[in-house]
Design a protein around this motif. Structure first.
Motif, PDB file in Angstrom:
ATOM      1  N   GLY A 332       0.812  -1.205   0.000  1.00 54.69           N
ATOM      2  CA  GLY A 332       0.000   0.000   0.000  1.00 54.69           C
ATOM      3  C   GLY A 332       0.844   1.252   0.000  1.00 54.69           C
ATOM      4  N   ILE A 333       0.272   2.323   0.476  1.00 54.87           N
ATOM      5  CA  ILE A 333       0.966   3.605   0.604  1.00 54.87           C
ATOM      6  C   ILE A 333       1.163   3.884   2.088  1.00 54.87           C
ATOM      7  N   LEU A 334       2.393   4.147   2.473  1.00 56.52           N
ATOM      8  CA  LEU A 334       2.675   4.476   3.867  1.00 56.52           C
ATOM      9  C   LEU A 334       2.179   5.894   4.137  1.00 56.52           C
ATOM     10  N   ASP A 335       1.089   5.992   4.882  1.00 55.12           N
ATOM     11  CA  ASP A 335       0.543   7.317   5.194  1.00 55.12           C
ATOM     12  C   ASP A 335       1.472   8.075   6.135  1.00 55.12           C
ATOM     13  N   TRP A 336       1.884   7.386   7.201  1.00 51.86           N
ATOM     14  CA  TRP A 336       2.781   8.003   8.171  1.00 51.86           C
ATOM     15  C   TRP A 336       3.483   6.924   8.971  1.00 51.86           C
ATOM     16  N   ILE A 337       4.622   7.285   9.516  1.00 51.66           N
ATOM     17  CA  ILE A 337       5.367   6.429  10.437  1.00 51.66           C
ATOM     18  C   ILE A 337       6.006   7.341  11.468  1.00 51.66           C
ATOM     19  N   ASP A 338       5.838   7.011  12.749  1.00 51.57           N
ATOM     20  CA  ASP A 338       6.421   7.871  13.775  1.00 51.57           C
ATOM     21  C   ASP A 338       6.809   7.040  14.998  1.00 51.57           C
ATOM     22  N   GLY A 339       7.412   7.727  15.938  1.00 53.22           N
ATOM     23  CA  GLY A 339       7.857   7.072  17.159  1.00 53.22           C
ATOM     24  C   GLY A 339       9.350   6.919  17.257  1.00 53.22           C
ATOM     25  N   ALA A 340      10.090   7.407  16.244  1.00 51.46           N
ATOM     26  CA  ALA A 340      11.548   7.225  16.263  1.00 51.46           C
ATOM     27  C   ALA A 340      12.179   7.915  17.472  1.00 51.46           C
ATOM     28  N   SER A 341      11.790   9.157  17.724  1.00 50.37           N
ATOM     29  CA  SER A 341      12.407   9.896  18.836  1.00 50.37           C
ATOM     30  C   SER A 341      12.056   9.301  20.194  1.00 50.37           C
ATOM     31  N   PRO A 342      10.775   8.999  20.472  1.00 54.54           N
ATOM     32  CA  PRO A 342      10.470   8.362  21.762  1.00 54.54           C
ATOM     33  C   PRO A 342      11.155   7.012  21.931  1.00 54.54           C
ATOM     34  N   ALA A 343      11.205   6.220  20.855  1.00 53.64           N
ATOM     35  CA  ALA A 343      11.851   4.909  20.947  1.00 53.64           C
ATOM     36  C   ALA A 343      13.343   5.056  21.204  1.00 53.64           C
ATOM     37  N   ALA A 344      13.978   6.029  20.527  1.00 55.28           N
ATOM     38  CA  ALA A 344      15.421   6.231  20.692  1.00 55.28           C
ATOM     39  C   ALA A 344      15.772   6.729  22.084  1.00 55.28           C
ATOM     40  N   SER A 345      14.808   7.342  22.762  1.00 57.03           N
ATOM     41  CA  SER A 345      15.076   7.879  24.095  1.00 57.03           C
ATOM     42  C   SER A 345      14.931   6.838  25.199  1.00 57.03           C
ATOM     43  N   VAL A 346      14.468   5.645  24.863  1.00 59.91           N
ATOM     44  CA  VAL A 346      14.352   4.578  25.858  1.00 59.91           C
ATOM     45  C   VAL A 346      15.755   4.160  26.293  1.00 59.91           C
ATOM     46  N   PRO A 347      16.055   4.151  27.582  1.00 55.28           N
ATOM     47  CA  PRO A 347      17.392   3.739  28.035  1.00 55.28           C
ATOM     48  C   PRO A 347      17.747   2.345  27.529  1.00 55.28           C
ATOM     49  N   GLY A 348      18.918   2.239  26.942  1.00 59.14           N
ATOM     50  CA  GLY A 348      19.367   0.961  26.394  1.00 59.14           C
ATOM     51  C   GLY A 348      19.164   0.822  24.903  1.00 59.14           C
ATOM     52  N   VAL A 349      18.361   1.699  24.301  1.00 66.29           N
ATOM     53  CA  VAL A 349      18.190   1.675  22.845  1.00 66.29           C
ATOM     54  C   VAL A 349      19.392   2.359  22.204  1.00 66.29           C
ATOM     55  N   ALA A 350      20.042   1.649  21.285  1.00 65.45           N
ATOM     56  CA  ALA A 350      21.257   2.172  20.652  1.00 65.45           C
ATOM     57  C   ALA A 350      20.978   2.888  19.342  1.00 65.45           C
ATOM     58  N   GLU A 351      19.965   2.428  18.617  1.00 67.21           N
ATOM     59  CA  GLU A 351      19.690   3.033  17.310  1.00 67.21           C
ATOM     60  C   GLU A 351      18.268   2.720  16.879  1.00 67.21           C
ATOM     61  N   VAL A 352      17.616   3.718  16.292  1.00 60.41           N
ATOM     62  CA  VAL A 352      16.325   3.549  15.630  1.00 60.41           C
ATOM     63  C   VAL A 352      16.483   4.089  14.219  1.00 60.41           C
ATOM     64  N   LYS A 353      16.178   3.263  13.245  1.00 53.13           N
ATOM     65  CA  LYS A 353      16.402   3.656  11.850  1.00 53.13           C
ATOM     66  C   LYS A 353      15.144   3.396  11.034  1.00 53.13           C
ATOM     67  N   PHE A 354      14.654   4.447  10.339  1.00 50.12           N
ATOM     68  CA  PHE A 354      13.581   4.292   9.364  1.00 50.12           C
ATOM     69  C   PHE A 354      14.189   4.484   7.979  1.00 50.12           C
ATOM     70  N   TYR A 355      13.901   3.547   7.065  1.00 41.27           N
ATOM     71  CA  TYR A 355      14.442   3.667   5.712  1.00 41.27           C
ATOM     72  C   TYR A 355      13.547   4.475   4.780  1.00 41.27           C
ATOM     73  N   ILE A 356      12.269   4.598   5.132  1.00 40.15           N
ATOM     74  CA  ILE A 356      11.349   5.254   4.210  1.00 40.15           C
ATOM     75  C   ILE A 356      10.598   6.355   4.936  1.00 40.15           C
ATOM     76  N   ASN A 357      10.012   7.249   4.154  1.00 40.54           N
ATOM     77  CA  ASN A 357       9.249   8.365   4.687  1.00 40.54           C
ATOM     78  C   ASN A 357       7.770   8.201   4.349  1.00 40.54           C
ATOM     79  N   SER A 358       6.964   9.095   4.886  1.00 39.29           N
ATOM     80  CA  SER A 358       5.533   9.074   4.605  1.00 39.29           C
ATOM     81  C   SER A 358       5.275   9.218   3.100  1.00 39.29           C
ATOM     82  N   GLN A 359       4.153   8.667   2.678  1.00 40.09           N
ATOM     83  CA  GLN A 359       3.701   8.709   1.286  1.00 40.09           C
ATOM     84  C   GLN A 359       4.588   7.894   0.347  1.00 40.09           C
ATOM     85  N   THR A 360       5.264   6.908   0.899  1.00 45.17           N
ATOM     86  CA  THR A 360       6.092   6.017   0.100  1.00 45.17           C
ATOM     87  C   THR A 360       5.305   4.753  -0.238  1.00 45.17           C
TER      88      THR A 360
END
Length: 414
Positions: A332-360
């Motif tokens: 389908g079409i990715l309307d939106w994807i979020d949560g990278a910043s909150p997930a990255a701020s969790v203690p012990g999380v080393a990296e959060v990576k999204f390869y695509i952006n909205s409307q992809t």
């Protein structure tokens, strides 16, 4: 005169960017030569130079490198992708630089030749047959016994690889392979293999030293799309030794032993069975996980090797890294994807990576291209790392509008 590292080709989803960034950290000017720079994510890296050149034309590459030598001190030539690695070896020979054996790389990249050499050296591998047409594939599957894995002889990232449980599935996938672009430039050749069942382990090797072993889990069949990764694997000393011994036997059988190699094995009822030998580092997030868990930066050590520097493979810490790949369950079409910043701020999380952006647009292929990102966590124990990972994943959400619908959106949360 600035010292430069020539990076041939590139890889999507992070590996090429790691090489660019690490080269810069080591005081080198990264210069990437690529036939299509728009395909890769690392060419926008600040301070990186990109030159368009036909990477299939060795003479053109030699001319470009010769031209660059008027401006730069070329310290080394390397690549993050095994498809370019034989050419890297030829360029290194031409310019008298450290590099891999191109003949060994070429025979390793041909999966049928690789199987022959491993079998001749007594390395345990699945039963296999080479097929050139649909009739050959059907006969081979019948000889081996269903289910079988059907794949192109040349390729990586599970592109064109499928588990076939019935004769009809064998026929359908063969038609798909012979009618598509999976086979590559050579004549259509297909490998039919016994389905070796058991946990997947991957040995990470630099030179002739096994750095560590990871475990990976796939999503649902018939495809082989990674969903989870753990480093180091939870193994007994005996299991670790058996995998290490078999991995080193693979290097001897294939004439490898310079630079990085990753070897995929299944731990079956018969013990470890080698599925594939890849003359490169594992793709992201594999190198990051090794660094987090052990302190060994495999990308940096590979670059040091390529420029004739001193390599240090000493373990500096003992942690456990766990990663989960973000894989959509629909097209389908990715309307939106979020949560990278909150997930990255969790203690012990080393990296959060999204390869695509909205409307992809999302069109799943059943291979590495289905992955739209990943999350890595690291801690002293596996249980703690997985708990951190679950917490972070609960904060990541996306919405996909399915194709060929009335436009209603479906939200997906990992």
């Amino acid at each position: 005169m600035a010292r430069a590292l020539i990076i041939l080709g590139g890889t999507t989803m992070g590996s090429g960017l790691l090489y660019v960034q690490t080269a810069q950290r080591l005081g080198l000017q990264p210069i990437t030569l690529s036939a299509d720079p728009t395909r890769y994510d690392h060419f926008a890296a600040k301070g990186a130079e990109t030159i368009r050149v036909d990477t299939d034309d060795l003479d053109a590459l030699i001319r470009e490198c010769s031209r660059l030598r008027a401006t730069y001190d070329i310290a080394g030539i390397t690549s993050a992708a095994d498809s370019f690695y034989a050419t890297v070896g030829k360029l290194c020979r031409h310019f008298d630089l450290p590099g891999p054996n191109p003949e060994a790389i070429e025979q390793c990249l041909d999966k049928y030749t690789q199987r022959q050499l491993l079998a001749a050296s007594g390395v345990p591998i699945p039963a296999y047959r080479l097929a050139a047409n649909a009739a050959d594939v059907e006969d081979s599957a019948a000889e081996i016994g269903l289910p079988v894995v059907v794949k192109p002889v040349v390729g990586s990232g599970s592109v064109g690889v499928r588990l076939c449980r019935t004769a009809d599935e064998v026929v359908q996938h063969t038609i798909h392979l012979l009618g598509g672009t999976h086979i590559g430039r050579s004549s259509p050749r297909i490998l039919v293999e016994e389905f070796a069942q058991g946990p997947l382990c991957v040995a990470e090797i630099m030179g002739k030293e096994v750095i560590g072993i990871s475990t990976l889990d796939f999503g649902p069949p018939p495809h082989f799309v990674y969903h989870e990764n753990t480093y180091p694997a939870v193994l007994t000393d005996e299991e670790h030794e058996r995998i290490s011994d078999i991995s080193l036997s693979c290097l001897r059988a294939l004439g490898l032993g310079w630079g990085p190699t990753n070897i995929e094995l299944r731990w079956t009822k018969r013990g470890p069975i080698v599925i594939e030998v890849n003359p490169r580092l594992s793709g992201s997030p594999g190198p990051q996980m090794v660094k987090l868990a052990s302190g060994i930066d495999l990308v940096a050590e590979h670059i040091k090797l390529a420029i004739g520097g001193n390599v240090n493979l000493r373990r500096r810490r003992s942690q456990t890294a766990a990663a989960q790949f973000l894989v959509p369950d629909r097209d389908g079409i990715l309307d939106w994807i979020d949560g990278a910043s909150p997930a990255a701020s969790v203690p012990g999380v080393a990296e959060v990576k999204f390869y695509i952006n909205s409307q992809t647009p999302i069109v799943r292929k059943g291979d590495y291209r289905d992955c739209i990102g990943y999350v890595i966590a690291a801690s002293p124990t596996l249980e703690q790392s997985k708990a951190i990972l679950r917490h972070a994943l609960d904060l990541i959400h996306w919405s996909i509008t399915p194709l060929r619908t009335n436009g209603q959106s479906d939200s997906k949360s990992i």
